[in-house]
Write a protein that holds these residues in place. Sequence first.
Motif, PDB file in Angstrom:
ATOM      1  N   GLN A 186       0.711  -1.199   0.067  1.00 59.92           N
ATOM      2  CA  GLN A 186       0.095  -0.050  -0.098  1.00 59.92           C
ATOM      3  C   GLN A 186       0.852   1.415   0.027  1.00 59.92           C
ATOM      4  OE1 GLN A 186      -2.767  -0.202   3.149  1.00 59.92           O
ATOM      5  NE2 GLN A 186      -3.516  -2.298   2.572  1.00 59.92           N
ATOM      6  N   LEU A 187       1.938   1.222   0.847  1.00 62.72           N
ATOM      7  CA  LEU A 187       2.923   2.561   0.865  1.00 62.72           C
ATOM      8  C   LEU A 187       3.497   2.570  -0.474  1.00 62.72           C
ATOM      9  CD1 LEU A 187       4.706   2.265   4.274  1.00 62.72           C
ATOM     10  CD2 LEU A 187       3.453   4.214   3.186  1.00 62.72           C
ATOM     11  N   GLU A 188       4.065   1.588  -1.084  1.00 62.12           N
ATOM     12  CA  GLU A 188       4.704   1.677  -2.297  1.00 62.12           C
ATOM     13  C   GLU A 188       3.554   2.137  -3.559  1.00 62.12           C
ATOM     14  OE1 GLU A 188       6.242  -2.150  -3.047  1.00 62.12           O
ATOM     15  OE2 GLU A 188       7.926  -1.961  -1.791  1.00 62.12           O
ATOM     16  N   ASP A 189       2.413   1.843  -3.483  1.00 62.58           N
ATOM     17  CA  ASP A 189       1.517   2.207  -4.312  1.00 62.58           C
ATOM     18  C   ASP A 189       0.981   3.718  -4.094  1.00 62.58           C
ATOM     19  OD1 ASP A 189       1.355  -0.369  -5.478  1.00 62.58           O
ATOM     20  OD2 ASP A 189      -0.685  -0.689  -4.251  1.00 62.58           O
ATOM     21  N   THR A 190       0.998   4.076  -2.830  1.00 68.43           N
ATOM     22  CA  THR A 190       0.853   5.465  -2.674  1.00 68.43           C
ATOM     23  C   THR A 190       1.934   6.352  -2.921  1.00 68.43           C
ATOM     24  OG1 THR A 190      -0.586   4.907  -0.645  1.00 68.43           O
ATOM     25  CG2 THR A 190       0.313   7.162  -0.836  1.00 68.43           C
ATOM     26  N   ILE A 191       3.308   6.058  -2.840  1.00 70.94           N
ATOM     27  CA  ILE A 191       4.498   6.593  -3.070  1.00 70.94           C
ATOM     28  C   ILE A 191       4.440   6.856  -4.658  1.00 70.94           C
ATOM     29  CG2 ILE A 191       6.962   6.478  -3.396  1.00 70.94           C
ATOM     30  CD1 ILE A 191       6.807   5.209  -0.346  1.00 70.94           C
ATOM     31  N   ALA A 192       4.108   5.786  -5.548  1.00 68.56           N
ATOM     32  CA  ALA A 192       4.243   5.618  -6.935  1.00 68.56           C
ATOM     33  C   ALA A 192       3.035   6.719  -7.317  1.00 68.56           C
ATOM     34  CB  ALA A 192       3.928   4.286  -7.303  1.00 68.56           C
ATOM     35  N   GLU A 193       1.775   6.717  -6.954  1.00 66.96           N
ATOM     36  CA  GLU A 193       0.655   7.777  -7.370  1.00 66.96           C
ATOM     37  C   GLU A 193       1.158   9.165  -6.790  1.00 66.96           C
ATOM     38  OE1 GLU A 193      -4.068   8.544  -6.250  1.00 66.96           O
ATOM     39  OE2 GLU A 193      -2.818   6.830  -5.497  1.00 66.96           O
ATOM     40  N   LEU A 194       1.786   9.303  -5.797  1.00 65.79           N
ATOM     41  CA  LEU A 194       2.111  10.901  -5.290  1.00 65.79           C
ATOM     42  C   LEU A 194       3.127  11.173  -6.335  1.00 65.79           C
ATOM     43  CD1 LEU A 194       1.969  13.212  -3.546  1.00 65.79           C
ATOM     44  CD2 LEU A 194       3.630  12.202  -2.021  1.00 65.79           C
ATOM     45  N   LYS A 195       4.316  10.550  -6.378  1.00 65.35           N
ATOM     46  CA  LYS A 195       5.303  10.730  -7.568  1.00 65.35           C
ATOM     47  C   LYS A 195       4.666  11.275  -8.960  1.00 65.35           C
ATOM     48  CE  LYS A 195       9.821   9.227  -9.332  1.00 65.35           C
ATOM     49  NZ  LYS A 195       9.556   9.927 -10.358  1.00 65.35           N
ATOM     50  N   ASN A 196       3.941  10.259  -9.315  1.00 68.85           N
ATOM     51  CA  ASN A 196       3.347  10.563 -10.446  1.00 68.85           C
ATOM     52  C   ASN A 196       2.558  11.744 -10.649  1.00 68.85           C
ATOM     53  OD1 ASN A 196       2.333  10.025 -13.257  1.00 68.85           O
ATOM     54  ND2 ASN A 196       0.601   8.557 -12.842  1.00 68.85           N
ATOM     55  N   LEU A 197       1.822  12.086  -9.708  1.00 70.21           N
ATOM     56  CA  LEU A 197       0.963  13.592  -9.639  1.00 70.21           C
ATOM     57  C   LEU A 197       1.813  14.611  -9.551  1.00 70.21           C
ATOM     58  CD1 LEU A 197      -1.686  14.664  -9.605  1.00 70.21           C
ATOM     59  CD2 LEU A 197      -1.687  14.382  -7.110  1.00 70.21           C
ATOM     60  N   ARG A 198       2.819  14.347  -8.843  1.00 72.34           N
ATOM     61  CA  ARG A 198       4.008  15.499  -8.651  1.00 72.34           C
ATOM     62  C   ARG A 198       4.777  15.815 -10.065  1.00 72.34           C
ATOM     63  NH1 ARG A 198       8.910  16.614  -9.879  1.00 72.34           N
ATOM     64  NH2 ARG A 198      10.124  18.006  -8.474  1.00 72.34           N
ATOM     65  N   ASP A 199       5.279  14.588 -10.789  1.00 70.33           N
ATOM     66  CA  ASP A 199       5.833  14.659 -11.943  1.00 70.33           C
ATOM     67  C   ASP A 199       4.733  15.393 -13.106  1.00 70.33           C
ATOM     68  OD1 ASP A 199       7.855  13.681 -10.751  1.00 70.33           O
ATOM     69  OD2 ASP A 199       7.746  11.664 -11.612  1.00 70.33           O
ATOM     70  N   THR A 200       3.482  15.089 -13.013  1.00 62.45           N
ATOM     71  CA  THR A 200       2.592  15.607 -13.978  1.00 62.45           C
ATOM     72  C   THR A 200       2.454  17.317 -13.680  1.00 62.45           C
ATOM     73  OG1 THR A 200       1.242  13.666 -14.170  1.00 62.45           O
ATOM     74  CG2 THR A 200       0.251  15.503 -14.913  1.00 62.45           C
ATOM     75  N   THR A 201       2.221  17.511 -12.340  1.00 63.55           N
ATOM     76  CA  THR A 201       2.139  18.768 -11.979  1.00 63.55           C
ATOM     77  C   THR A 201       3.233  19.566 -12.296  1.00 63.55           C
ATOM     78  OG1 THR A 201       0.563  18.164 -10.258  1.00 63.55           O
ATOM     79  CG2 THR A 201       1.494  20.573 -10.065  1.00 63.55           C
ATOM     80  N   ALA A 202       4.586  19.379 -12.165  1.00 61.08           N
ATOM     81  CA  ALA A 202       5.679  19.833 -12.592  1.00 61.08           C
ATOM     82  C   ALA A 202       5.928  20.184 -13.905  1.00 61.08           C
ATOM     83  CB  ALA A 202       6.894  19.180 -11.787  1.00 61.08           C
ATOM     84  N   GLU A 203       5.378  19.084 -14.786  1.00 61.07           N
ATOM     85  CA  GLU A 203       5.468  19.311 -16.404  1.00 61.07           C
ATOM     86  C   GLU A 203       4.495  20.417 -16.802  1.00 61.07           C
ATOM     87  OE1 GLU A 203       4.686  15.467 -17.926  1.00 61.07           O
ATOM     88  OE2 GLU A 203       6.278  14.500 -16.974  1.00 61.07           O
ATOM     89  N   THR A 204       3.224  20.372 -16.186  1.00 63.48           N
ATOM     90  CA  THR A 204       2.379  21.452 -16.550  1.00 63.48           C
ATOM     91  C   THR A 204       2.981  22.838 -16.066  1.00 63.48           C
ATOM     92  OG1 THR A 204       0.622  19.907 -15.981  1.00 63.48           O
ATOM     93  CG2 THR A 204      -0.009  22.331 -15.835  1.00 63.48           C
ATOM     94  N   LEU A 205       3.793  22.965 -15.208  1.00 63.76           N
ATOM     95  CA  LEU A 205       4.155  24.268 -15.051  1.00 63.76           C
ATOM     96  C   LEU A 205       5.340  24.745 -15.685  1.00 63.76           C
ATOM     97  CD1 LEU A 205       4.515  23.840 -10.681  1.00 63.76           C
ATOM     98  CD2 LEU A 205       3.034  25.339 -12.398  1.00 63.76           C
ATOM     99  N   GLY A 206       5.958  23.594 -16.639  1.00 63.23           N
ATOM    100  CA  GLY A 206       6.777  24.061 -17.754  1.00 63.23           C
ATOM    101  C   GLY A 206       8.201  23.607 -17.322  1.00 63.23           C
TER     102      GLY A 206
END
Length: 122
Positions: free
Chosen positions: A102-122
Motif C-alpha cells: 500500500q505504501l509503495e502504491d501511494t508513493i508511486a501515485e504521489l510521484k506520478n501526480l507530482r511529476d505531472t504537475t511539475a510538467e504542467t508548470l513547464g
Amino acid sequence: MSDTRLSFKEMCAKFDVTPRTLRYYEYIELLHPEKEGRSRFYGNKELARMTLILRGRRFGFSLEDIRQWLLIYEKEGTTAQMHEWVALADRQLIELADQKQQLEDTIAELKNLRDTTAETLG
C-alpha cells in the motif's frame, strides 16, 4: 542474571516510556511489579517482559496479542509459547507485506501526480 530491582521512575527511564504507558501496561496486566506501600519495583522477570512487549509493539503486534502470548508462557510453557509466536509472526508478516505494498502504491501515485504537475508548470 543479577537480582535487578528498578523503581517505577527507573523503569520508565530504562525503557524510554512514559509513566502513563507503564501504568497502562500494569492495568492491562502485561506487567506485575512488586508493591511495597505505594512504591512499585520491577525485577528481572518484569524487565524481560517489558523487553518483549516493546519488541512486539515495534513489530506491530496489538497489546492484546502480546498479553495472550505472555499468558501462554505462564500457563503452558516455552514450547507452546514458541508455537504461538510462529503463528503470530506469520500473520504479522502478511499484514506488514500488505502495508508495504500500500505504501509503495501511494508513493508511486504521489510521484506520478507530482511529476505531472511539475510538467504542467513547464
